[in-house]
Design a protein around this motif. Structure first.
Motif, PDB file in Angstrom:
ATOM      1  N   LEU A 185       0.830  -1.206   0.000  1.00 41.57           N
ATOM      2  CA  LEU A 185       0.000   0.000   0.000  1.00 41.57           C
ATOM      3  C   LEU A 185       0.866   1.258   0.000  1.00 41.57           C
ATOM      4  CD1 LEU A 185      -2.781  -0.915   2.618  1.00 41.57           C
ATOM      5  CD2 LEU A 185      -2.980  -0.848   0.129  1.00 41.57           C
ATOM      6  N   VAL A 186       1.913   1.246   0.803  1.00 43.72           N
ATOM      7  CA  VAL A 186       2.819   2.389   0.864  1.00 43.72           C
ATOM      8  C   VAL A 186       3.527   2.567  -0.468  1.00 43.72           C
ATOM      9  CG1 VAL A 186       4.942   3.272   1.931  1.00 43.72           C
ATOM     10  CG2 VAL A 186       3.111   2.356   3.374  1.00 43.72           C
ATOM     11  N   GLN A 187       3.973   1.472  -1.034  1.00 46.50           N
ATOM     12  CA  GLN A 187       4.661   1.526  -2.334  1.00 46.50           C
ATOM     13  C   GLN A 187       3.737   2.124  -3.402  1.00 46.50           C
ATOM     14  OE1 GLN A 187       5.814  -2.323  -4.087  1.00 46.50           O
ATOM     15  NE2 GLN A 187       7.930  -1.610  -3.856  1.00 46.50           N
ATOM     16  N   ALA A 188       2.477   1.705  -3.409  1.00 45.13           N
ATOM     17  CA  ALA A 188       1.515   2.249  -4.382  1.00 45.13           C
ATOM     18  C   ALA A 188       1.252   3.736  -4.127  1.00 45.13           C
ATOM     19  CB  ALA A 188       0.209   1.461  -4.311  1.00 45.13           C
ATOM     20  N   THR A 189       1.329   4.132  -2.884  1.00 44.08           N
ATOM     21  CA  THR A 189       1.055   5.530  -2.513  1.00 44.08           C
ATOM     22  C   THR A 189       2.203   6.454  -2.950  1.00 44.08           C
ATOM     23  OG1 THR A 189      -0.242   4.826  -0.611  1.00 44.08           O
ATOM     24  CG2 THR A 189       0.580   7.083  -0.584  1.00 44.08           C
TER      25      THR A 189
END
Length: 191
Positions: A185-189
């Motif tokens: 999720l952080v990577q996508a953000t």
């Protein structure tokens, strides 16, 4: 005593009683007695027990989010800062539901489901505005991506909180969320 001081006294009494007994087992009479006021005075400042619960929870979450954001400034990189911040806020959210409201009441009451939706929306708004105001995050990540991270994380945490049977289940779910879901999720953000 000023009106502001009286509201603080009532909120403190509510916070203590909700945390000790849960929302469902705390009455307005007990809230008034704990605050050393009449029931009429209680209703002068709060229209219902649900209203004061909402204010107490948002105050608690707001205080904790600000502490989390200010303490996380020392993180070495943005992905670590975001992941740790989301994880800490998720734990605060779970604590709020577990200690102040009580999962039995939340799972069994239609009114609690509606209330939880309102709390969830308010939490999302609070987090988004806090994140946007935070220099490390707000100047780096666009609002739509922050909204994605907050909504998705919040939904995942609420879903496993609703389905967990024991505290051990919750702990396993948090570990799984931290290790298997949150990094993506952080990577996508930040991508």
């Amino acid at each position: 005593m000023s009106q502001e001081d009286l509201v603080l006294v009532i909120k403190k009494a509510a916070r203590d009683l909700f945390r000790k007994y849960g929302y469902n087992k705390t009455s307005v009479n007990e809230l008034a007695k704990q605050a050393n006021i009449s029931k009429v005075t209680f209703y002068k400042y709060f229209s219902s027990k649900e209203t004061i619960l909402h204010e107490v929870l948002l105050d608690y979450i707001r205080e904790n989010v600000q502490d989390i954001l200010s303490s996380g400034v020392r993180e070495k990189d943005l992905p670590t800062f975001l992941a740790n911040t989301i994880l800490r806020v998720s734990r605060v959210t779970y604590t709020v539901c577990n200690e102040f409201v009580g999962w039995e009441f939340i799972r069994e009451s239609t009114n609690a489901q509606e209330y939880l939706k309102t709390l969830s929306d308010d939490l999302e708004f609070l987090l988004l505005s806090s994140f946007i105001q935070n220099e490390a995050i707000g100047n780096t990540i666009v609002e739509e991506k922050l909204t994605f991270l907050i909504k998705t994380s919040k939904n995942i945490v609420f879903s496993f909180a609703f389905t967990a049977v024991t505290d051990a289940d919750v702990k396993k779910n948090f570990i799984s969320f931290q290790k298997e879901i949150l990094p993506y999720l952080v990577q996508a953000t930040i991508a």
